[in-house]
Design a protein around this motif. Structure first.
Motif, PDB file in Angstrom:
ATOM      1  N   GLY B 175       4.455  -3.867   2.209  1.00 15.05           N
ATOM      2  CA  GLY B 175       3.268  -3.941   3.059  1.00 15.05           C
ATOM      3  C   GLY B 175       2.054  -4.145   2.190  1.00 15.05           C
ATOM      4  O   GLY B 175       2.180  -4.490   1.014  1.00 15.05           O
ATOM      5  N   GLU B 176       0.890  -3.935   2.758  1.00 13.69           N
ATOM      6  CA  GLU B 176      -0.308  -4.034   1.930  1.00 13.69           C
ATOM      7  C   GLU B 176      -1.398  -3.090   2.424  1.00 13.69           C
ATOM      8  O   GLU B 176      -1.323  -2.544   3.534  1.00 13.69           O
ATOM      9  CB  GLU B 176      -0.814  -5.481   1.869  1.00 13.69           C
ATOM     10  N   ILE B 177      -2.404  -2.901   1.582  1.00 12.55           N
ATOM     11  CA  ILE B 177      -3.541  -2.053   1.944  1.00 12.55           C
ATOM     12  C   ILE B 177      -4.464  -2.833   2.874  1.00 12.55           C
ATOM     13  O   ILE B 177      -4.831  -3.966   2.578  1.00 12.55           O
ATOM     14  CB  ILE B 177      -4.311  -1.612   0.677  1.00 12.55           C
ATOM     15  N   ILE B 178      -4.793  -2.230   4.010  1.00 10.69           N
ATOM     16  CA  ILE B 178      -5.692  -2.914   4.945  1.00 10.69           C
ATOM     17  C   ILE B 178      -7.059  -2.250   5.075  1.00 10.69           C
ATOM     18  O   ILE B 178      -7.991  -2.869   5.565  1.00 10.69           O
ATOM     19  CB  ILE B 178      -5.072  -3.043   6.356  1.00 10.69           C
ATOM     20  N   ARG B 179      -7.175  -1.000   4.678  1.00 12.03           N
ATOM     21  CA  ARG B 179      -8.487  -0.353   4.785  1.00 12.03           C
ATOM     22  C   ARG B 179      -8.548   0.867   3.891  1.00 12.03           C
ATOM     23  O   ARG B 179      -7.558   1.564   3.698  1.00 12.03           O
ATOM     24  CB  ARG B 179      -8.755   0.088   6.231  1.00 12.03           C
ATOM     25  N   ILE B 180      -9.711   1.098   3.312  1.00 15.33           N
ATOM     26  CA  ILE B 180     -10.041   2.381   2.678  1.00 15.33           C
ATOM     27  C   ILE B 180     -11.057   3.033   3.600  1.00 15.33           C
ATOM     28  O   ILE B 180     -12.097   2.438   3.882  1.00 15.33           O
ATOM     29  CB  ILE B 180     -10.662   2.182   1.281  1.00 15.33           C
ATOM     30  N   LEU B 251      -6.220   6.523  -7.494  1.00 18.07           N
ATOM     31  CA  LEU B 251      -5.417   5.365  -7.894  1.00 18.07           C
ATOM     32  C   LEU B 251      -6.177   4.440  -8.843  1.00 18.07           C
ATOM     33  O   LEU B 251      -5.650   3.414  -9.275  1.00 18.07           O
ATOM     34  CB  LEU B 251      -5.003   4.561  -6.654  1.00 18.07           C
ATOM     35  N   GLY B 252      -7.436   4.771  -9.124  1.00 12.33           N
ATOM     36  CA  GLY B 252      -8.248   3.916  -9.980  1.00 12.33           C
ATOM     37  C   GLY B 252      -8.613   2.598  -9.329  1.00 12.33           C
ATOM     38  O   GLY B 252      -8.808   1.585 -10.002  1.00 12.33           O
ATOM     39  N   MET B 253      -8.699   2.627  -8.002  1.00 12.77           N
ATOM     40  CA  MET B 253      -8.963   1.380  -7.290  1.00 12.77           C
ATOM     41  C   MET B 253     -10.402   1.318  -6.806  1.00 12.77           C
ATOM     42  O   MET B 253     -10.978   2.322  -6.396  1.00 12.77           O
ATOM     43  CB  MET B 253      -8.033   1.280  -6.083  1.00 12.77           C
ATOM     44  N   ASP B 254     -10.977   0.120  -6.823  1.00 15.39           N
ATOM     45  CA  ASP B 254     -12.296  -0.122  -6.282  1.00 15.39           C
ATOM     46  C   ASP B 254     -12.131  -0.397  -4.779  1.00 15.39           C
ATOM     47  O   ASP B 254     -11.475  -1.360  -4.395  1.00 15.39           O
ATOM     48  CB  ASP B 254     -12.896  -1.343  -6.995  1.00 15.39           C
ATOM     49  N   PRO B 255     -12.741   0.451  -3.944  1.00 17.56           N
ATOM     50  CA  PRO B 255     -12.561   0.298  -2.489  1.00 17.56           C
ATOM     51  C   PRO B 255     -12.895  -1.109  -1.994  1.00 17.56           C
ATOM     52  O   PRO B 255     -12.347  -1.564  -0.989  1.00 17.56           O
ATOM     53  CB  PRO B 255     -13.528   1.317  -1.880  1.00 17.56           C
ATOM     54  N   ASN B 256     -13.791  -1.808  -2.690  1.00 19.35           N
ATOM     55  CA  ASN B 256     -14.196  -3.135  -2.230  1.00 19.35           C
ATOM     56  C   ASN B 256     -13.262  -4.253  -2.682  1.00 19.35           C
ATOM     57  O   ASN B 256     -13.414  -5.392  -2.297  1.00 19.35           O
ATOM     58  CB  ASN B 256     -15.615  -3.447  -2.717  1.00 19.35           C
ATOM     59  N   GLU B 257     -12.303  -3.911  -3.549  1.00 19.83           N
ATOM     60  CA  GLU B 257     -11.468  -4.959  -4.148  1.00 19.83           C
ATOM     61  C   GLU B 257     -10.016  -4.830  -3.719  1.00 19.83           C
ATOM     62  O   GLU B 257      -9.176  -5.657  -4.070  1.00 19.83           O
ATOM     63  CB  GLU B 257     -11.515  -4.828  -5.684  1.00 19.83           C
ATOM     64  N   VAL B 258      -9.717  -3.783  -2.998  1.00 19.13           N
ATOM     65  CA  VAL B 258      -8.353  -3.315  -2.926  1.00 19.13           C
ATOM     66  C   VAL B 258      -7.576  -3.852  -1.722  1.00 19.13           C
ATOM     67  O   VAL B 258      -6.349  -3.769  -1.686  1.00 19.13           O
ATOM     68  CB  VAL B 258      -8.395  -1.763  -2.940  1.00 19.13           C
ATOM     69  N   ILE B 259      -8.307  -4.412  -0.756  1.00 16.68           N
ATOM     70  CA  ILE B 259      -7.630  -4.898   0.454  1.00 16.68           C
ATOM     71  C   ILE B 259      -6.615  -5.966   0.049  1.00 16.68           C
ATOM     72  O   ILE B 259      -6.929  -6.885  -0.700  1.00 16.68           O
ATOM     73  CB  ILE B 259      -8.648  -5.467   1.465  1.00 16.68           C
TER      74      ILE B 259
END
Lengths: 268, 268, 268
Positions: B175-180, B251-259
């Motif tokens: 699957g994939e990330i759709i929202r933070i 997770l070290g993820m940027d909320p704006n880059e992660v979708i």
């Protein structure tokens, strides 16, 4: 004038603090049937000019009999008057700091009253929150049909506000940036009418920062994605935009620093 | 269908600019009794997919007869159609750009109309703000009981929108990330039903970034403060979270880059 | 107690996600005439104390019979009780985590009920969104006049919350910073009454960070633009501010780090 029952709020209070909710509680305690609409609470703190433009642009879209409260009031508690006005069949309520001037100018029959009748205020008035204790209850009473004239005496000299107007030296039309919106669109103070008058049948050259745009588009999608363009926006003002992009970043401009930057139009 | 009198708004306009307030003024000028509810105005500019998910998730919670307006419209003024639809006893109003497709798909009897009858628009339509001049007044008229069929002709091919669906290669479910969300929760597009079908009675191993989570929790507080977990959230989607913390930062993820980041589930 | 028909919402959900709109849809599906007012959705995630202060400060401004829902609920789905209370002629609804304690303390006749009657909930309750499935429908039913006592059994020991109170060692009065508002104003937990009692007829010296202010102003505009001052604010609390400026930046403080910083008052 018959009240619509609608009260709008424009402030610089933000929505994280409880200030706006307190005003709404006060309004609903006086008129439980009032319909309260937030215009915005994100006016830059103390930015009376910004509030003035928002009020002027927004109020005509609401029904006659709507009460518009605007509280951007860095001088709260100091000598400035508290006013309510009847303008083009709407009421405006707030401190007399010029925020209503662009709207007042539109209606030569505007009636401005200084709010002095304390029976329309909350019983306890603090020195620092007249939005809650004076403007909210006054708005609620107006929305119930209380006559504006009962609330105080006529003001003949409401505070004025000079908003920069575009000017021409014959060769060029000079305006300035007045707002960057959420889309990064660069909105100028040049109305389509002034542009038409200046250009006649000539093509424009619109200069802002390092950019020169030599045509007017009708819509954003007229240019390729990522390309800059100029158009007359929905407020009939000249706007510089980037299709599917942010014009202010395209121009290398900081949205918080850019208000007042010169925009120059010549005939090309 | 009887109107509920409720109109919801979903846009990418933000709340600092006067655009949303103008739409509300237009609605209330036509139906002064309308009850306007903001779903959100913080859709990322032009993010039609995000709007589509929000509409699909939100509209079933409102009463039948509610009008849902969604204006995320980077192509405003270009050739795209303007539509209103009747779906599962609600109305949807906005540009025909796919934002309504996930909702339309749910109802094989959905009726879609292209808005062509200008008498339900504002008298003056600008090229760049159809939210104010077309969608707001159409919504107001629907909320007053005007028949949708009177507003234009039937559309048989509304714009579709492909939202990425999870898929399995037998060994793994992807699957994939759709929202933070505001809490930093990492929301995936994997519905609990697809997860159940893939896992059968096996335990899951959920991999995202450097993290592998080997169980499904029921609630956030099931893990210690600051520890990561996975659960089925209130929208029945697989979600990675941190109890009292922010999973995206964990997770070290940027909320704006992660979708769009891949989420992989295997049997452990 | 007669319902006012008003329901207020205080959450840490933000307004970008669809969570708040879902709650509103649920409320309006049960009571289509409810008037929903957002207090704020920008409570810092999980910050129960902040929610407690906002509720305590805000609810008295709303009419009797208003339902106040507060959902700041990091422990959602865990053992914490779900409660509704009748306090000073208002209802409070939310998780039993102390957020209502400052309000409950004010009314020795407050009635607290544990919400156990599932017929006032949504039919399907998920483990992670009780705001939508329990608190929103309970609030809607209260706003329709359903008796609180029908919703569960009396709670005699609602969760308490210790909010730091100012204390004096005879020579000095010690308080702390509890909020930085949108204007950068530094708000302390020192009520004007405690300050008066401590100072008697003496002049104050208010110390925070590197700053010492030796008088109390009445309004912001009493000092020159850009100068710091102290005043009693509209919530009757000691506040440090800068006229037309931001006190937290003036003090070199990070608004996100500053809560709890000591404020010391001596006689000067």
């Amino acid at each position: 004038m018959k009240p619509s029952g609608i009260i709008t709020l424009t402030t610089d209070f933000g929505t994280a603090d409880p200030y706006v909710a307190m005003m709404k509680g006060v309004i609903l305690s006086i008129n439980g049937a009032a319909k309260i609409i937030d215009v915005t609470h994100e006016i830059h703190p103390g930015a009376v000019s910004q509030a003035a433009r928002v009020i002027r642009e927004t109020y005509p879209f609401f029904p006659a009999g709507t009460v518009h409260v605007a509280v951007v009031d860095p001088g709260v508690g100091s000598g400035r008057r508290l006013i309510a006005a009847e303008v083009n069949s709407r009421w405006l309520v707030g401190p007399d700091n010029g925020a209503f001037w662009p709207a007042l100018k539109d209606d030569e029959n505007a009636l401005v009253i200084e709010l002095t009748e304390a029976r329309y205020f909350l019983p306890h008035v603090t020195p620092t929150f007249h939005g809650r204790e004076i403007f909210a209850p006054v708005a609620a009473h107006l929305s119930l049909g209380v006559s504006l004239r009962k609330m105080g005496k006529i003001v003949s000299d409401p505070a004025t506000l000079i908003l920069p107007e575009p000017h021409s030296d014959g060769n060029a039309l000079f305006g300035e940036i007045i707002r960057i919106d959420r889309f990064g669109n660069v909105i100028t103070n040049i109305p389509s009418m002034a542009l038409d008058r200046f250009l006649g049948r000539a093509m424009p050259c619109i200069e802002v920062g390092n950019l020169a745009i030599k045509k007017l588009s009708r819509i954003y999608a007229e240019e390729e994605k990522g390309k800059p363009l100029a158009l007359i926006n929905s407020s009939s003002l000249l706007e510089v935009a980037v299709n599917m992009g942010r014009a202010c970043e395209y121009l290398g401009m900081d949205p918080n620093e850019v208000i007042g930057t010169v925009v120059k139009v010549t005939k090309s």
